[in-house]
Design an enzyme around this catalytic site. Structure first.
Site, short mmCIF file in Angstrom:
data_model
loop_
_atom_site.label_atom_id
_atom_site.label_comp_id
_atom_site.label_asym_id
_atom_site.label_seq_id
_atom_site.Cartn_x
_atom_site.Cartn_y
_atom_site.Cartn_z
N ASP A 17 0.13 -7.06 -12.46
CA ASP A 17 -1.02 -6.18 -12.28
C ASP A 17 -2.26 -6.74 -12.99
O ASP A 17 -2.28 -6.83 -14.23
CB ASP A 17 -0.64 -4.79 -12.84
CG ASP A 17 -1.62 -3.71 -12.47
OD1 ASP A 17 -2.70 -4.04 -11.93
OD2 ASP A 17 -1.32 -2.52 -12.73
N ASP A 65 -5.49 2.63 -6.62
CA ASP A 65 -4.32 3.48 -6.83
C ASP A 65 -4.36 4.72 -5.93
O ASP A 65 -5.32 5.48 -5.96
CB ASP A 65 -4.26 3.94 -8.29
CG ASP A 65 -3.96 2.78 -9.21
OD1 ASP A 65 -3.97 1.62 -8.75
OD2 ASP A 65 -3.73 3.03 -10.41
C1 GLA Z 1 -2.67 0.13 -12.26
C2 GLA Z 1 -1.76 0.03 -11.05
C3 GLA Z 1 -0.85 1.23 -10.99
C4 GLA Z 1 -0.05 1.35 -12.28
C5 GLA Z 1 -0.98 1.39 -13.49
C6 GLA Z 1 -0.23 1.29 -14.80
O1 GLA Z 1 -3.57 1.19 -12.16
O2 GLA Z 1 -2.49 -0.11 -9.87
O3 GLA Z 1 0.02 1.14 -9.89
O4 GLA Z 1 0.82 0.26 -12.37
O5 GLA Z 1 -1.90 0.30 -13.44
O6 GLA Z 1 -1.08 1.26 -15.89
#
Ligand code: GLA
Length: 661
Positions: free
Chosen positions: A402, A465
């Site tokens: 990520d 997200d």
């Molecule tokens: C980002 C990702 C999410 C999750 C969060 C965790 O926002 O896109 O899917 O993994 O981080 O902190």
């Protein structure tokens, strides 16, 4: 109450005059503000009569209004009419209170037809006039959406809003949301083997696969053509061992038998470089446990994946998301060798992974290429090799990587800057002694769908997200899906567009501190949950549930575990559905399947049930087709030139079309 009585009295007077005159009743003016505003939703605050949502006098672009309704996007109100209401008029816009900020859109539907659309209205713009005829209309829906830029400062005024009424006065009502109906028939006691018919693995790596099989246990499993080095436990259906050497395909037949019957299914084991020949299926901790996640949650999720039956339909990855490492400030972050130290909630990662594996399931983990993860825990920056090795030593089978704080340390320019950290980890995973499915998470930057495969990615998030999308007229999964849909030509075996997790059933609350971490019901209607799953399957998306594994009720399991629907997702041809049609009111998707059939989803984005039709010309089909309703698992007969279905509000008709015999 006073207003209501006054209104009634006026009605009485008008009615009396009409009776005496013997003619039709004269139109009466009924202000929108006289309706029950408790039935109007608002994204912030409460809708108010004759003032703006903040309680101050209403004004739009310097023009003051004494009368109307002040609300905040997103806002919806359903109004019941008797067919005799003549007109609705208003002046709509953003309240001056926002000082030029705010962008919203007013829409009005009458009996499922759009009667008015303001387009995007910005703060400071003059009020737009609404003047629509309502003759014959029974259900009116007034909507203000947040237009996709978030819902900040979206103070919306329905100024001077009135109905011209001849019959009964309009009444604010609750939206008629359909009950959560279980559409899929319960499977019988006989074994039914599910799951993909193709599986990719790399030579010499550890192999683990639990045959997904519904039916009453005990079931005895066997396999024909299982290559040397692999063993099947007949009681559990778990295959373990080492992937055979070299490259090539092994045609295996999986078999299952119990007291009620038997089943068999082909399983092509492709030994090569490509993993995830069908989209990964599993569960992820993020949207239920957030920073509260513990090792115990992960073990319990693995238990539930088996006991709920999800594993019998192909769900296999049990994935921790963020927050298993040390938090920033909680030193030391790594041991003397530079290996990552988990935080106190993860005292025995190796034991946890072994436990997940003992059930025949696979384990996934998460980290960022940056110095810190998105939630402020330790990242892999400058420790990439050590971390890749550690993940393999712990036994992980899946990695979500990520971007997060990598932004602060990224070097280079353009697309290369985005590709660099992903390529680096991709190379390390390729050298790994384990098969680790690689999930890129960088929210679609630099058109990741065009290069995610080149850096070794098996799937890549195409958007931000899903859980954070501001609700517009339609729930947040719609804008994510509509965006992900556009990249259909980039999906293929081993390389999937990832529109984020499946948030149905019971989901978590990020703000909760401590407590039992129990999920709360998601805000989606039954139709919307069927739509969600249908879209994900047609888009060949990873099917990763991220709700409460301890609260899998019959409806949620019915949506997650329909073998024929999942088969659309897991089809070995590996095509993502093409967009056949897309308007504000409807979307039609069609996915070519390996056997020559076509999976088609007709999605009604509108506020009322409508009849939807797709002619063969739009689908590239010719001749009579047999249609099978996949949610009901029922043949619905032959169609000559088109498929038509009545589809409910925000609902779907998901069918598979095959040339008729
Ligand atoms: C980002 C990702 C999410 C999750 C969060 C965790 O926002 O896109 O899917 O993994 O981080 O902190």
């Amino acid at each position: 109450m006073y207003r209501f009585n006054a209104l009634r009295l006026r009605w009485f007077v008008v009615a009396a005059i009409c009776c005496v005159a013997g003619g039709s009743r004269a139109a009466e003016t009924v202000p929108l503000s006289s309706l029950d505003l408790a039935k109007m939703s608002a994204g912030w605050g409460e809708p108010r009569a004759n003032v703006a949502v903040v309680g101050k006098p209403m004004s739009i672009a310097g023009r003051a209004f004494q009368q109307g309704v002040g609300t905040h996007a997103p806002s919806v109100m359903h109004v019941q009419l008797d067919g005799k209401t003549r007109r609705f008029t208003a002046l709509v816009g953003v309240d001056d209170e926002t000082d030029g900020k705010g962008t919203i859109r007013f829409e009005i539907y009458g009996d499922g037809r759009k009667l008015f659309d303001s387009g995007v209205v910005r703060g400071g713009a003059p009020a737009k006039p609404v003047d629509i005829g309502l003759e014959g209309v029974k259900r009116l829906i007034l909507i203000v959406t947040a237009t996709g830029d978030g819902a900040a400062y979206d103070h919306a005024n329905w100024a001077d809003a009135v109905f011209q009424v001849e019959g009964d006065p309009p009444r604010a009502v609750d939206p008629s949301v359909e009950p959560k109906e279980i559409l899929t028939p319960k499977p019988g006691p006989q074994p039914h083997i599910n799951g993909p018919t193709v599986h990719g693995a790399r030579s010499g790596r550890p192999f683990l696969y639990r045959i997904p099989c519904a039916g009453r246990r005990p079931i005895t499993f066997s396999a024909e053509g299982l290559p040397e080095g692999l063993t099947l436990d007949p009681a559990t259906g778990i295959i373990t061992g080492r992937v055979p050497g070299g490259k090539g395909e092994h045609m295996v037949t999986l078999k299952a038998r119990n007291a009620s019957g038997a089943d068999r299914r082909p399983f092509r084991l492709v030994v090569g470089e490509t993993l995830a020949l069908t989209p990964p299926m599993g569960w992820n901790s993020w949207y239920i446990h957030y920073h509260r996640v513990t090792e115990q949650h992960m073990r319990e999720a693995a238990d539930a994946m088996v006991s709920s039956g999800m594993a019998d339909y192909g769900y296999q990855y049990v994935n921790i998301d963020d927050c298993w490492m040390k938090q920033r400030g909680d030193q030391p972050y790594r041991d003397a060798q530079g290996d990552l130290l988990p935080n106190a909630k993860f005292p025995d990662i190796r034991g946890m992974v072994d436990y997940i594996h003992s059930k025949g399931l696979k384990a996934g983990t998460y980290i960022s290429p940056g110095p810190w993860t998105c939630a402020g825990y330790v990242g892999s920056h400058q420790h990439e090799e050590a971390d890749a090795k550690q993940f393999a030593r712990w036994g992980f089978d899946f990695l979500k990587y990520d971007w997060c704080t990598y932004e602060q340390v990224a070097t280079g320019a353009g697309r290369e800057r985005l590709m660099k950290p992903y390529r680096q980890m991709g190379e390390l995973l390729k050298q790994s002694e384990r098969d680790i499915v690689y999930n890129l998470c960088q929210y679609g930057m630099g058109d990741v769908w065009k290069w995610g495969g080149q850096v070794g990615g098996n799937c890549w998030r195409t958007t931000g997200d899903l859980g954070n999308v501001a609700h517009q007229r339609l729930p947040g999964f719609y804008p994510i899906a509509l965006s992900n849909m556009r990249h259909w030509q980039y999906a293929r075996p081993g390389q999937w567009n990832d529109p984020d997790y499946i948030l149905i059933g019971y989901i978590g609350d990020p703000r909760r501190r401590g407590g039992d971490d129990a999920g709360i019901p998601c805000a989606l209607s039954g139709n919307e949950q069927y739509t969600y799953m249908s879209m994900w399957c047609l888009m060949a998306a990873p099917l990763v549930f991220s709700g409460d594994m301890a609260k899998l009720d019959a409806f949620t399991l019915n949506v997650l575990c329909n073998a024929e629907v999942i088969e659309v997702d897991q089809d070995p041809l590996g095509k993502q559905a093409k967009i056949v049609r897309q308007t504000e009111e409807e979307v039609v998707l069609a996915k070519a399947m390996e056997d020559g059939s076509l999976a088609v989803g007709l999605f009604n984005l509108g506020e009322a049930e409508q009849e939807m039709v797709v002619p063969w010309s739009e689908l590239g089909l010719a001749g009579k087709q047999t249609a099978r309703d996949l949610w009901r698992q029922q043949d619905i007969g032959d169609c000559e030139t088109a498929f038509r279905a009545r589809v409910g509000r925000h609902g779907v008709s998901l069918v598979r079309l095959r040339p008729a015999k």
